[in-house]
Design an enzyme around this catalytic site. Sequence first.
Site, short mmCIF file in Angstrom:
data_model
loop_
_atom_site.label_atom_id
_atom_site.label_comp_id
_atom_site.label_asym_id
_atom_site.label_seq_id
_atom_site.Cartn_x
_atom_site.Cartn_y
_atom_site.Cartn_z
N ASP A 229 29.81 12.07 28.28
CA ASP A 229 29.75 10.57 27.64
C ASP A 229 28.50 10.15 28.43
O ASP A 229 28.46 10.10 29.71
CB ASP A 229 30.91 9.49 28.08
CG ASP A 229 30.73 8.24 27.68
OD1 ASP A 229 29.71 7.79 26.96
OD2 ASP A 229 31.77 7.23 28.18
N HIS B 235 32.82 10.23 24.57
CA HIS B 235 32.91 8.83 24.25
C HIS B 235 33.37 8.57 22.81
O HIS B 235 33.41 8.96 21.84
CB HIS B 235 31.73 8.07 24.14
CG HIS B 235 31.51 6.73 24.28
ND1 HIS B 235 31.56 6.01 25.27
CD2 HIS B 235 31.60 5.64 23.06
CE1 HIS B 235 31.48 4.77 25.06
NE2 HIS B 235 31.38 4.58 23.62
N SER C 226 34.48 0.92 25.60
CA SER C 226 33.05 0.64 25.27
C SER C 226 32.55 -0.57 25.49
O SER C 226 32.72 -1.16 26.68
CB SER C 226 32.85 1.58 23.94
OG SER C 226 31.51 1.64 23.68
#
Length: 390
Positions: free
Chosen positions: A330, A360, A176
């Site tokens: 995501d 995600h 991320s």
Amino acid sequence: MILVITFFTAVCLLILGVSVWVLIEEIFTVHVPLAITHRGNLLEKMKICSMPRFFRFIQDLVVPKNNFGVLVKNLHFGTIPVRLFQPKTTSSGPRRGIIFYHGGGCVFGSLDCFHNMCSYLARETDSVVMSVGYRQLPDHHHPSTLHDCLNATIHFLKDLKTYGVDPARVLISGESVGAGAAAIISQLLLGRQDLPQIRAQVLIYPILQAINFQLPSYQQNQNDPFLSRKFLMTCVCKYLAIDLSLIDAMLKGNVIPPEYWKKYKKWLSSDNIPQRFKSQGSQPEFPGLFNETAYLETNNIFDVEVSPLLSDDKIVAQLPEAFLVSCEYDVLRDDTLLYKKRLEDQGIPVTWYHVEDGFHGCILLFDKNIFSFPCSHKVMNSVVSYIKSI
């Protein structure tokens, strides 16, 4: 007894997840009417700690640490906490090195939260893993996170022999926002003659730009419960010290000067997204009418240390090969697709792993038993498989 502990841990994780989701809006409350005096975090009001810090504490408390087969050391590189994971098995020579930056939007996430993931990577790939505990919100904003990751990386690279790492096999990795940092640092280290060259970048659903929030994935997954577009933009604004009142202008692209879009659309436009990832129907006009005042308040989004997708071709052409993970569900999916195209256009080898049922943050659930998902194992296994090929 083991079953009881496992059940208790799973329940704690479930409660934590629900609590974080319910209170996430509260964490970033900006304008609280004076009449509503009961709102807000009690600990924050009592000046004990902020709510993000409280949730990081709870998060770390309920995550059991797995050190099986791995020697773990907590160190400090200057003021930066790092955690070293070294396989206990003997090695005939220097091992592969993995530099890892955790995710969490610079709000959540920590060395403890990603402990099991790093331990697993070290054991399964027979690598030395160095995880960085960088500074986060609410006390620290850009560029604190990036500077901590960069400085810890340089310190590690200068002393690889001490940690038994092969200087020809060092990877930079992240998840991320940590993956975004990995992409930026891969660029910043180019041309450093005093340091070993990075062998590969391993980016797990990275955030790579803060300009086009109307890409297909930002629209299709804008209400995704694991990372909504609203929460993502709130994190971006908090990280960059941008007033939250400007979110709407950023969403519509009102902060983008026409001459900037003329230059950057070849890299950031939805035209670069393969058709199979696009929904049918009309798309919002982007960018919207330019607002100079909003631009002046947000122009740091065009810095390559915030949006590495904007780096010149001559920089991208020098980058190491990449392993990119994207997830269908995501909001950040299309950042990966744009980066993949940029790298490939410059002849950089790319291995891309797209998870059709992924979302995600799913990799963090790979070891959570009944709370794990098939996609969690797919992502983890793909990362391990790629690293072992280096």
